[in-house]
Design an enzyme around this catalytic site. Sequence first.
Site, PDB file in Angstrom:
ATOM      1  N   ASP A 213       0.828  -1.206   0.000  1.00 15.61           N
ATOM      2  CA  ASP A 213       0.000   0.000   0.000  1.00 15.61           C
ATOM      3  C   ASP A 213       0.873   1.272   0.000  1.00 15.61           C
ATOM      4  O   ASP A 213       1.915   1.318   0.662  1.00 15.61           O
ATOM      5  CB  ASP A 213      -0.861  -0.037   1.282  1.00 15.61           C
ATOM      6  CG  ASP A 213      -1.994   0.962   1.270  1.00 15.61           C
ATOM      7  OD1 ASP A 213      -2.797   0.940   0.337  1.00 15.61           O
ATOM      8  OD2 ASP A 213      -2.071   1.770   2.222  1.00 15.61           O
ATOM      9  N   GLU A 271       1.685  -0.178  -4.914  1.00 14.50           N
ATOM     10  CA  GLU A 271       0.714   0.844  -5.304  1.00 14.50           C
ATOM     11  C   GLU A 271       1.510   2.135  -5.484  1.00 14.50           C
ATOM     12  O   GLU A 271       1.937   2.749  -4.501  1.00 14.50           O
ATOM     13  CB  GLU A 271      -0.351   1.021  -4.212  1.00 14.50           C
ATOM     14  CG  GLU A 271      -1.430   1.984  -4.651  1.00 14.50           C
ATOM     15  CD  GLU A 271      -2.238   2.582  -3.497  1.00 14.50           C
ATOM     16  OE1 GLU A 271      -3.364   3.020  -3.748  1.00 14.50           O
ATOM     17  OE2 GLU A 271      -1.736   2.630  -2.354  1.00 14.50           O
TER      18      GLU A 271
HETATM   19  C1  NOJ Z   1      -4.726   2.756  -0.788  1.00 12.37           C
HETATM   20  C2  NOJ Z   1      -5.782   1.729  -0.596  1.00 12.37           C
HETATM   21  O1  NOJ Z   1      -6.056   1.089  -1.825  1.00 12.37           O
HETATM   22  C3  NOJ Z   1      -6.988   2.454  -0.035  1.00 12.37           C
HETATM   23  O2  NOJ Z   1      -8.128   1.629  -0.006  1.00 12.37           O
HETATM   24  C4  NOJ Z   1      -6.634   2.968   1.335  1.00 12.37           C
HETATM   25  O3  NOJ Z   1      -7.720   3.727   1.830  1.00 12.37           O
HETATM   26  C5  NOJ Z   1      -5.400   3.859   1.290  1.00 12.37           C
HETATM   27  N1  NOJ Z   1      -4.344   3.292   0.506  1.00 12.37           N
HETATM   28  C6  NOJ Z   1      -4.854   4.113   2.677  1.00 12.37           C
HETATM   29  O4  NOJ Z   1      -4.262   2.953   3.196  1.00 12.37           O
END
Ligand code: NOJ
Length: 525
Positions: A213, A271
């Site tokens: 993440d 991500e």
């Molecule tokens: C990205 C995640 O995909 C999302 O769902 C989340 O709210 C944020 N990061 C914070 O962790």
Amino acid sequence: MTAHDHPDHAPWWTDCVFYQVYPRSFADSNSDGVGDLDGVTAHLDYLRWLGVDALWLNPVMVSPMADHGYDVADPRDIDPLFGDLAALDRLVAAAHERGIKLTMDLVPNHTSSAHPWFVEALAAKPGSPARDRYFFRDGKGRDGQLPPNNWVSIFGGPAWTRVIEAEGPGQWYLHLFDVSQPDLNWDNPEVFADFERTLRFWMDRGVDGFRIDVSHGMAKPPGLPDMPVTDVKLLAHQDDDPRFNRPGVHAIHRAIRRVIDDYPDAVSVGEVWVHDNAAFAEYLRPDELHLAFNFRLLQADFDAEEIRSAIDNSLAAVASVGASATWALENHDVERAVTRYGGGAVGLDRANAMALVLLALPGAVFVYNGQELGLPNVELPDSALQDPVWERSGHTERGRDGCRVPLPWSGDTPPFGFSDNPHTWLPIPADWAQHTVERQRSEPGSTLSVYRQALAIRQSREELAGRRVDWLETPAGMLAFRRGGLVCVLNAGDSPVDLPEGRLLLSSAPVAGGLLPPNAAAWLA
Ligand code: NOJ
């Protein structure tokens, strides 16, 4: 040959189809109205039948669920809502028995405010080692009543919250997301040491890798300077946002990779919300992440030019480092494709057509649960909304719940076999009877049938062998590319078009007289 025996001995994830399971919404095994790990295990035969190679599970670790698991209070245990470690072990074993890999979601940028470290930090004094694991700072102005800088939260409102101290003025702590998601200070060596334990903990249990993440966010700019513009769109940020993509983040990824390399078959998927291709590619150098999400295709409208440029761009982004491209049309943070492409029958046709574009591309593909059923976004009543964005935006942004509604499996009335409990965590619309797995399995032209047939062809790798995308000349509004022995044609225009020469393998809509209707795609050998 299976997808795991890649012809050029590339790693298993090179051309892999990952199925993203949003655990709350996939299947509920214990009748509490929320999906769980045993629910996933119970449906592995469905996923094998569908033809996916790997799963990505959104976070299932111990969490108060303020951001549905992205607020982790114990990164090395399973939240009771989803089961326990034994349930995870059962899932890993059952997936592996079926030749399916399992990846988990890790959240290194922040913890939950219920994490013991943060509880300890709150009880500790300003300047103490416990506070140094996070970003605690004195406020500005008289008595420190103003936040340390002007940063805003991605979810809306300020990115700082003030604490009450035993004595003296309260310090502020940083949270780029919800107030319950304090950012970790990655300059503190304890933070990496603990993350390493987490990586090893899950890989030692047989997990095949991780989605990481906010992979571009762990290093904060020294001195935490003000941001130039604070009037930013919620849930989004641009490349010039000084809080992300700092040079220091790459040392963190190299350290993570050294741990992952101790488990030769494990994958890391970042991500990475970085648009500049050269900057994006840096995350995919041989000693950093294996894969990084590229969101261009997911952001493109249903427009031949836009789609073509998104594909070219995504391929170009990884070319300089020789990494595999990644592709997605949906995930748990964005509106469902059917709705994005216009909704209703047209939106569904377009989403089905885009499934054939998606699954023809070389690289790792991510399919979000329910995408294979052509589920639309749901307009939920205000009272049902749970995404923290709804509250933090002062009820101006509805948030992401509309793409997270539980899956309809069978039957004619909610909860459609998702649960025995009619009170599912988000209500399932009654008209989803038409979208159930049970119904679509036996309908030859259903979205599910399109996905299943496309995945079977992709997995056999007969036609889809090549790694190149070669564009064919087409009239405006159309798109056609060759990959190996397969030609994928998309008609994003208004009138039917002639299909090129070739044996029709699959189409997203009926093809009569060699004509591909608008909002449709076809695969030809
Ligand atoms: C990205 C995640 O995909 C999302 O769902 C989340 O709210 C944020 N990061 C914070 O962790």
